[in-house]
Design a protein around this motif. Structure first.
Motif, PDB file in Angstrom:
ATOM      1  N   LEU A  73      42.504  69.673  15.641  1.00 28.36           N
ATOM      2  CA  LEU A  73      43.674  68.852  15.958  1.00 28.36           C
ATOM      3  C   LEU A  73      43.288  67.408  15.669  1.00 28.36           C
ATOM      4  O   LEU A  73      42.369  66.872  16.293  1.00 28.36           O
ATOM      5  CB  LEU A  73      44.079  69.013  17.420  1.00 28.36           C
ATOM      6  CG  LEU A  73      45.312  68.193  17.857  1.00 28.36           C
ATOM      7  CD1 LEU A  73      46.568  68.680  17.142  1.00 28.36           C
ATOM      8  CD2 LEU A  73      45.504  68.258  19.373  1.00 28.36           C
ATOM      9  N   THR A  74      43.959  66.795  14.724  1.00 23.14           N
ATOM     10  CA  THR A  74      43.593  65.438  14.303  1.00 23.14           C
ATOM     11  C   THR A  74      44.772  64.485  14.410  1.00 23.14           C
ATOM     12  O   THR A  74      45.938  64.889  14.406  1.00 23.14           O
ATOM     13  CB  THR A  74      43.096  65.419  12.844  1.00 23.14           C
ATOM     14  OG1 THR A  74      44.129  65.925  11.970  1.00 23.14           O
ATOM     15  CG2 THR A  74      41.844  66.253  12.669  1.00 23.14           C
ATOM     16  N   THR A  75      44.440  63.201  14.482  1.00 22.67           N
ATOM     17  CA  THR A  75      45.439  62.137  14.401  1.00 22.67           C
ATOM     18  C   THR A  75      44.766  60.898  13.830  1.00 22.67           C
ATOM     19  O   THR A  75      43.553  60.711  13.964  1.00 22.67           O
ATOM     20  CB  THR A  75      46.055  61.814  15.777  1.00 22.67           C
ATOM     21  OG1 THR A  75      47.092  60.831  15.604  1.00 22.67           O
ATOM     22  CG2 THR A  75      45.025  61.278  16.753  1.00 22.67           C
ATOM     23  N   SER A  76      45.543  60.060  13.162  1.00 21.34           N
ATOM     24  CA  SER A  76      45.038  58.830  12.541  1.00 21.34           C
ATOM     25  C   SER A  76      43.945  59.136  11.524  1.00 21.34           C
ATOM     26  O   SER A  76      42.948  58.416  11.416  1.00 21.34           O
ATOM     27  CB  SER A  76      44.523  57.861  13.611  1.00 21.34           C
ATOM     28  OG  SER A  76      45.545  57.490  14.495  1.00 21.34           O
ATOM     29  N   THR A  77      44.130  60.206  10.772  1.00 28.82           N
ATOM     30  CA  THR A  77      43.240  60.547   9.668  1.00 28.82           C
ATOM     31  C   THR A  77      44.083  60.682   8.400  1.00 28.82           C
ATOM     32  O   THR A  77      45.313  60.615   8.435  1.00 28.82           O
ATOM     33  CB  THR A  77      42.493  61.868   9.925  1.00 28.82           C
ATOM     34  OG1 THR A  77      43.395  62.973   9.746  1.00 28.82           O
ATOM     35  CG2 THR A  77      41.911  61.919  11.337  1.00 28.82           C
ATOM     36  N   ALA A  78      43.411  60.924   7.293  1.00 33.64           N
ATOM     37  CA  ALA A  78      44.144  61.091   6.033  1.00 33.64           C
ATOM     38  C   ALA A  78      45.056  62.309   6.061  1.00 33.64           C
ATOM     39  O   ALA A  78      46.031  62.374   5.304  1.00 33.64           O
ATOM     40  CB  ALA A  78      43.153  61.203   4.881  1.00 33.64           C
ATOM     41  N   ARG A  79      44.786  63.270   6.933  1.00 30.35           N
ATOM     42  CA  ARG A  79      45.657  64.449   7.022  1.00 30.35           C
ATOM     43  C   ARG A  79      47.058  64.069   7.479  1.00 30.35           C
ATOM     44  O   ARG A  79      48.046  64.722   7.112  1.00 30.35           O
ATOM     45  CB  ARG A  79      45.075  65.472   7.994  1.00 30.35           C
ATOM     46  CG  ARG A  79      43.719  66.018   7.608  1.00 30.35           C
ATOM     47  CD  ARG A  79      43.151  66.876   8.719  1.00 30.35           C
ATOM     48  NE  ARG A  79      43.649  68.229   8.674  1.00 30.35           N
ATOM     49  CZ  ARG A  79      43.491  69.105   9.664  1.00 30.35           C
ATOM     50  NH1 ARG A  79      42.901  68.739  10.786  1.00 30.35           N
ATOM     51  NH2 ARG A  79      43.944  70.328   9.554  1.00 30.35           N
ATOM     52  N   GLU A  80      47.158  63.031   8.286  1.00 33.39           N
ATOM     53  CA  GLU A  80      48.466  62.572   8.761  1.00 33.39           C
ATOM     54  C   GLU A  80      49.065  61.512   7.832  1.00 33.39           C
ATOM     55  O   GLU A  80      50.153  61.003   8.082  1.00 33.39           O
ATOM     56  CB  GLU A  80      48.351  62.001  10.175  1.00 33.39           C
ATOM     57  CG  GLU A  80      48.040  63.046  11.228  1.00 33.39           C
ATOM     58  CD  GLU A  80      46.598  63.532  11.174  1.00 33.39           C
ATOM     59  OE1 GLU A  80      46.388  64.751  11.035  1.00 33.39           O
ATOM     60  OE2 GLU A  80      45.664  62.687  11.241  1.00 33.39           O
TER      61      GLU A  80
END
Length: 510
Positions: A178-185
């Motif tokens: 679970l990510t946020t504020s990365t290139a995935r978003e």
């Protein structure tokens, strides 16, 4: 917003009916909550996490052997939420983007639910999906905007509901992220870019320019890098405001620090701080504005290459002062922690690629070994990598080749493993050479014709960390009237001014 290799991708709407309170037996202390980056760092299960990290209410516990998360569920678990696997301590910020992904399979076909939700109270969900599992592992991924805030109290949770099976089932999960504020978003788009300001000034209710719609969709909506320099009278406040907007959106911002004394050797983009102490004070404010939050920083385009002796740009005293300032910046940016990634500028392929002064003393280019040594004196030891092709036009393939060769030379000479980012903003047609002039070399400034937009900001390939629009398309390079390499048809704008004519040429490759 960009998602990669998705089986599913959408903006989730909470399905409150499926968000349920956990049985009391599943209450566990939460791991240390995280706000940015990877929020479930142990999700590849290569080592067994502490018992308080992932909990189970399946009745058979959680098994981490073999690098996966395994459990079994019997028919006595009659409701989906009677048998769950979960992780508490997830801090969700309302309005921010998140990406949940995982691999999953079961011993026989089964339906389960995956959710990201509150861990107490009403158990509202920001993401809640029913999925079908088979006996072969399958990748699932969603990027969604949170409609809930769990930054206070017990926080939120990742939860998998495994109950209500007709027959006993074994479940295997892996690579839970679970990510946020990365290139995935996605990369944060500058709401105040020169292109955006021009578009707003030339769209309704203002007098309409027919080019505004195209410039909005092809450039302004994709401008993901912001430059900071002496024009920022309060750089800490300006950087803080920009990072605030990016982190609130859950996206990754990219900033260029461009204020080194003697910038651009007094050329079209000349300027910079008045001296070393003024620069360090400015850099302190720049770094304080970031405050350890997620950011990519491109450090001082051209500053390292122009410190080479053969460039005849700086006195020896000025060179030493520049190395000290760049070392200071790299060291203090590194001290911001893991969310701040710094890429110090290392010129471009024409400046260095193939030019090896140790093999050819007559070659006045900067050799790879020379560039590696310059980077060493500038603090590459503290940086995450280098930036190549900034404000230039070389193709991505040529720039990647330069990046690979330079990284190898840096490791050979300095013992430092490094990577690179490529400026792809204007390299869609590669570099420009003056037609009919075989000796012109590559012209990397003066708004050359027949150039084209390159790949928008994204994760890189072939060793490159990222492809980024570092030079904002449509912003003029500036030009010297007495430089006969400048195309005469180049738009007459000062360096950094937005040129709609140049923007249209870049969109059309014309």
């Amino acid at each position: 917003m960009r998602t990669r290799s998705l089986l599913y991708a959408f903006t989730a709407i909470p399905l409150l009916a499926a968000s349920v309170a956990l049985p009391a037996s599943t209450a566990h202390a939460a791991p240390e909550p995280l706000l940015y980056g990877e929020l479930a760092p142990e999700g590849n299960f290569t080592t067994a996490p502490p018992n308080t990290t992932w909990w189970s209410s399946t009745g058979t516990g959680a098994d981490y052997t073999g690098g996966t998360l395994k459990t079994s569920v019997g028919t006595d678990k009659t409701r989906p939420y009677d048998a769950m696997l979960g992780r508490n301590g997830v801090r969700l910020r309302k309005g921010a983007l998140y990406t949940l992904s995982f691999d999953a399979r079961s011993s026989a076909p089964a339906k389960i639910r995956a959710s990201v939700q509150e861990s107490s109270g009403s158990y509202h969900a920001a993401l809640d999906e029913e999925i079908d599992l088979g006996t072969v592992s399958k990748r699932f991924q969603w990027t969604f905007r949170s409609t809930i805030d769990t930054t206070a109290g017990e926080g939120g949770q990742i939860a998998f509901q495994l109950g209500a099976q007709q027959e006993p089932r074994d479940f295997i999960l892996d690579n839970v992220s679970l990510t946020t504020s990365t290139a995935r978003e996605g990369f944060f788009v500058d709401p105040g870019s020169n292109a955006r300001k021009w578009v707003d000034a030339h769209s309704e209710p203002n007098p309409v320019d027919a080019r505004a719609g195209r410039i909005r969709s092809q450039i302004a909506d994709r401008t993901t890098v912001k430059w900071f320099g002496g024009w920022n009278t309060d750089v800490q406040t300006d950087v803080d405001s920009y990072i605030d907007k990016a982190t609130a959106a859950g996206q990754l911002p990219t900033l260029v620090a461009y204020n080194i004394p003697g910038r651009d050797c007094g050329g079209a983009s000349g300027g910079g701080a008045s001296g070393a102490e003024a620069y360090k004070k400015w850099m302190d404010g720049f770094i304080a504005g970031i405050a350890g939050r997620p950011a990519l920083v491109v450090l001082e385009p051209d500053a390292v290459a122009q410190a080479d002796l053969e460039q005849n740009c700086l006195t020896q005293e000025q060179r030493e002062a520049r190395f000290d300032m760049l070392w200071y910046a790299n060291q203090h940016l590194d001290a911001q922690g893991p969310y701040v990634k710094t890429y110090i500028d290392a010129g471009n392929a024409t400046w260095t690629l193939g030019a090896r002064r140790e093999d050819n003393p007559a070659d006045k280019g900067i050799g790879l070994s020379d560039m590696a040594d310059l980077l060493g004196r500038s603090g590459i030891y503290f940086a995450d990598g280098v930036a190549v092709n900034v404000a230039n036009y070389h193709s991505t393939d040529i720039s990647n080749d330069y990046g690979r060769r330079l990284a190898a030379r840096v490791e050979e000479r300095l013992g430092v493993g490094t990577t690179w980012v490529v400026d792809t903003s204007r390299n869609g047609n590669g570099a420009y050479r003056i037609p009919g002039d075989e000796n012109s070399g590559q012209v990397g400034f003066c708004n050359p014709p027949l150039r084209k937009l390159g790949s928008a900001s994204r994760v890189g390939e072939g060793g490159a960390a990222y492809y980024l629009w570092i030079k904002n398309p449509g912003d003029s390079d500036g030009r010297h009237a007495d430089d006969n390499r400048c195309p005469v048809e180049g738009p007459q704008y000062k360096a950094g001014d937005f040129s709609p004519e140049f923007a249209v040429r870049l969109m059309d490759g014309s």
